[in-house]
Design a protein around this motif. Sequence first.
Motif, short mmCIF file in Angstrom:
data_model
loop_
_atom_site.label_atom_id
_atom_site.label_comp_id
_atom_site.label_asym_id
_atom_site.label_seq_id
_atom_site.Cartn_x
_atom_site.Cartn_y
_atom_site.Cartn_z
N GLN A 9 0.83 -1.21 0.00
CA GLN A 9 0.00 0.00 0.00
C GLN A 9 0.86 1.26 0.00
O GLN A 9 0.56 2.22 -0.71
CB GLN A 9 -0.92 0.02 1.22
N MET A 10 1.94 1.23 0.77
CA MET A 10 2.83 2.40 0.83
C MET A 10 3.53 2.62 -0.51
O MET A 10 3.68 3.75 -0.96
CB MET A 10 3.84 2.22 1.96
N TYR A 11 3.97 1.54 -1.14
CA TYR A 11 4.63 1.65 -2.44
C TYR A 11 3.66 2.22 -3.47
O TYR A 11 4.00 3.11 -4.24
CB TYR A 11 5.14 0.28 -2.90
N ARG A 12 2.42 1.72 -3.46
CA ARG A 12 1.41 2.21 -4.40
C ARG A 12 1.11 3.69 -4.16
O ARG A 12 0.97 4.47 -5.11
CB ARG A 12 0.16 1.37 -4.25
N ALA A 13 1.05 4.10 -2.90
CA ALA A 13 0.81 5.51 -2.56
C ALA A 13 1.97 6.38 -3.04
O ALA A 13 1.76 7.50 -3.53
CB ALA A 13 0.61 5.67 -1.05
N ALA A 14 3.20 5.87 -2.92
CA ALA A 14 4.36 6.62 -3.37
C ALA A 14 4.33 6.81 -4.89
O ALA A 14 4.66 7.88 -5.40
CB ALA A 14 5.65 5.90 -2.97
N ARG A 15 3.94 5.77 -5.63
CA ARG A 15 3.85 5.87 -7.09
C ARG A 15 2.78 6.90 -7.47
O ARG A 15 2.97 7.70 -8.38
CB ARG A 15 3.49 4.53 -7.72
N LEU A 16 1.65 6.86 -6.77
CA LEU A 16 0.57 7.80 -7.04
C LEU A 16 1.01 9.23 -6.74
O LEU A 16 0.73 10.16 -7.50
CB LEU A 16 -0.67 7.44 -6.22
N ARG A 34 7.06 10.51 -18.00
CA ARG A 34 6.39 9.68 -16.99
C ARG A 34 5.36 8.77 -17.65
O ARG A 34 5.28 7.57 -17.35
CB ARG A 34 5.73 10.58 -15.94
N ALA A 35 4.56 9.34 -18.55
CA ALA A 35 3.53 8.55 -19.25
C ALA A 35 4.18 7.44 -20.08
O ALA A 35 3.72 6.29 -20.06
CB ALA A 35 2.69 9.45 -20.13
N LYS A 36 5.25 7.77 -20.79
CA LYS A 36 5.94 6.77 -21.62
C LYS A 36 6.49 5.64 -20.75
O LYS A 36 6.34 4.47 -21.08
CB LYS A 36 7.08 7.41 -22.41
N ASN A 37 7.12 5.99 -19.63
CA ASN A 37 7.68 4.97 -18.75
C ASN A 37 6.61 4.04 -18.20
O ASN A 37 6.83 2.83 -18.09
CB ASN A 37 8.45 5.62 -17.59
N LYS A 38 5.45 4.58 -17.87
CA LYS A 38 4.36 3.75 -17.36
C LYS A 38 3.85 2.81 -18.44
O LYS A 38 3.62 1.63 -18.20
CB LYS A 38 3.22 4.62 -16.82
N ARG A 42 4.22 -1.28 -18.24
CA ARG A 42 3.03 -2.12 -18.26
C ARG A 42 3.08 -3.11 -19.41
O ARG A 42 2.69 -4.27 -19.27
CB ARG A 42 1.77 -1.27 -18.34
N ALA A 43 3.56 -2.65 -20.57
CA ALA A 43 3.67 -3.54 -21.73
C ALA A 43 4.66 -4.67 -21.43
O ALA A 43 4.40 -5.83 -21.76
CB ALA A 43 4.12 -2.75 -22.96
N LEU A 44 5.79 -4.33 -20.80
CA LEU A 44 6.76 -5.36 -20.44
C LEU A 44 6.17 -6.34 -19.43
O LEU A 44 6.42 -7.54 -19.49
CB LEU A 44 8.03 -4.72 -19.88
N GLY A 45 5.37 -5.82 -18.49
CA GLY A 45 4.73 -6.68 -17.50
C GLY A 45 3.74 -7.63 -18.13
O GLY A 45 3.70 -8.83 -17.80
N ARG A 46 2.95 -7.15 -19.08
CA ARG A 46 1.99 -8.01 -19.76
C ARG A 46 2.68 -9.07 -20.61
O ARG A 46 2.15 -10.15 -20.81
CB ARG A 46 1.05 -7.17 -20.62
N ALA A 47 3.87 -8.75 -21.11
CA ALA A 47 4.63 -9.70 -21.92
C ALA A 47 5.37 -10.71 -21.07
O ALA A 47 5.97 -11.64 -21.59
CB ALA A 47 5.61 -8.94 -22.81
N GLY A 48 5.37 -10.53 -19.75
CA GLY A 48 6.04 -11.46 -18.84
C GLY A 48 7.52 -11.18 -18.65
O GLY A 48 8.25 -11.99 -18.09
N PHE A 49 7.98 -10.02 -19.09
CA PHE A 49 9.40 -9.67 -19.00
C PHE A 49 9.90 -9.65 -17.56
O PHE A 49 10.94 -10.23 -17.25
CB PHE A 49 9.65 -8.32 -19.66
N TRP A 50 9.16 -8.99 -16.67
CA TRP A 50 9.61 -8.86 -15.28
C TRP A 50 9.65 -10.21 -14.59
O TRP A 50 10.53 -10.48 -13.78
CB TRP A 50 8.73 -7.88 -14.51
#
Length: 55
Positions: A9-16, A34-38, A42-50
């Motif tokens: 929750q704290m990490y999510r609040a920091a990102r927000l 910032r928008a490009k990085n997000k 997200r695209a890398l996450g959906r592709a399973g990269f992380w």
Amino acid sequence: MRRRGLVSQMYRAARLANDVSTLASGNPHRIARRAKNKIVGRALGRAGFWRRLWG
């Protein structure tokens, strides 16, 4: 539905807070970066990269 832990929750609040700070700055280059990085993250996450990188 699973409840988030305190650290999560704290990490999510920091990102927000970072998103809000970026938008409030009014700097179009900072907002675009910032928008490009997000979008890329997200695209890398959906592709399973992380998962492959850390798993």
